[in-house]
Write an enzyme that holds these catalytic residues in place. Structure first.
Site, PDB file in Angstrom:
ATOM      1  N   GLY A 105      70.710  13.032  45.182  1.00 34.24           N
ATOM      2  CA  GLY A 105      71.047  14.435  45.628  1.00 34.24           C
ATOM      3  C   GLY A 105      72.545  14.688  45.582  1.00 34.24           C
ATOM      4  O   GLY A 105      73.299  13.714  45.449  1.00 34.24           O
ATOM      5  N   CYS A 106      72.945  15.646  45.578  1.00 34.80           N
ATOM      6  CA  CYS A 106      74.416  16.118  45.449  1.00 34.80           C
ATOM      7  C   CYS A 106      75.170  15.710  46.553  1.00 34.80           C
ATOM      8  O   CYS A 106      76.099  15.006  46.634  1.00 34.80           O
ATOM      9  CB  CYS A 106      74.488  17.663  45.130  1.00 34.80           C
ATOM     10  SG  CYS A 106      73.857  18.853  46.423  1.00 34.80           S
TER      11      CYS A 106
END
Length: 324
Positions: A131-132
């Site tokens: 994920g970011c």
């Protein structure tokens, strides 16, 4: 040429993948899958690609060498169940379906943080893209985890652009809400915490302290700015710590330690993550900035593809940033 299919082709991450892969010297786009837009031109959705491609959306995977899953969280398992993706076809999932639960049928997904799992990714057939938020935070903390120097609570305040919430409009992504505004969401409970903790423990911090993450919604479209700090009582001179970070990331083509304070604009539209390290009143403070759609999503996915196919890790990812 590597034949590529993209599932979930109308979203932000798919659009970023197309922008990269249409200019990748070793890629041919096999299909762009969207069950709701079959027959429509890709450029009807991704308007900036007008003049660059004549591809239309399809509901068929074709015969790709690799398929990118740019689907909503929880939908990748359903897609693989419902579509006959051959075992020989590599899979890169940009959702969260396999980050913490990596086994699916005959596939075993490798966590795709390149700076941590580079060698495993090279031989993987399936990769779960991080994920970011987790990418920015893990890159800030990995070197300390390897030394087992994370001993007290880690505090993180991280602000993200509106594209991190996906393309489907919602009250908190609407322009009239975001503009000139900032707000907290999912404090201490964000879904990326689990993958952060699993990775840092695997890196060396077996007794990992709590990570207190407070995510914030920003009034800009793209990027993540993470402010990370924890108590620092280790007997290492400050310059030695900074040099250790630089040495840790010397093999990475995209992670750089800056001697000067950093800002978000320095990484937007690039696949870079910049780090800055400071020391204040017994704390180590690390700032980490990246583009949530590139190093935090599609750029990292292409980085993973390059590794999986034995290519230069940075191929197709030398992107031009926007300084102004």
């Amino acid at each position: 040429m590597i034949k590529v299919s993209i599932a979930g082709g109308t979203g932000y991450t798919a659009g970023e993948l197309l922008r990269i892969l249409l200019n990748h010297p070793r890629v041919k786009i096999e299909s762009v899958i969207s069950s709701s837009s079959v027959g429509m031109a890709v450029t009807d959705v991704h308007r900036d690609l007008l003049g660059e491609t004549g591809i239309t959306f399809s509901d068929q995977t074709g015969h790709p060498d690799v398929i990118f899953l740019c689907l909503g969280h929880g939908l990748s398992r359903a897609f693989l169940n419902e579509n006959n993706v051959p075992a020989a076809c590599k899979v890169i999932d940009l959702g969260n379906d396999f980050r913490n639960d990596p086994v699916f049928a005959e596939r075993d997904f490798v966590f795709g943080l390149c700076e941590f799992n580079r060698e495993k990714i090279r031989t993987a057939s399936s990769v779960a893209n991080p994920g970011c938020f987790s990418t920015s935070i893990m890159l800030a903390l990995l070197p300390l985890a390897v030394l087992n120097k994370l001993t007290e609570d880690v505090h993180v305040h991280a602000i993200t652009g509106s594209t991190g919430a996906g393309k489907k409009p919602a009250d908190t992504t609407h322009f009239s809400y975001r503009s000139g505004n900032i707000s907290v969401y999912k404090p201490f409970t964000h879904q990326h915490l689990e993958e952060i903790e699993l990775t840092l423990k695997a890196a060396g911090s077996k007794n990992l302290p709590p990570i207190q993450l407070v995510p914030l919604r920003g009034d800009f479209t793209r990027g993540i700015f993470a402010s990370v700090y924890t108590r620092w009582d280790a007997p290492m001179p400050e310059t030695e710590v900074i040099n250790y970070y630089k040495d840790y990331y010397k093999a990475s083509p995209f992670v750089f330690v800056s001697d000067k304070p950093i800002s978000l604009k320095e990484v937007v539209n690039t696949n870079k993550c910049l780090l800055h390290i400071g020391f204040h009143n017994g704390y180590i403070h690390i700032t980490s900035v990246l583009d949530n759609l590139l190093k935090g999503a599609s750029g990292q996915a292409v980085q993973n593809m390059n590794l999986m196919f034995g290519l230069d890790e940075a191929m197709g990812l030398k992107l031009k940033g926007s300084a102004f």
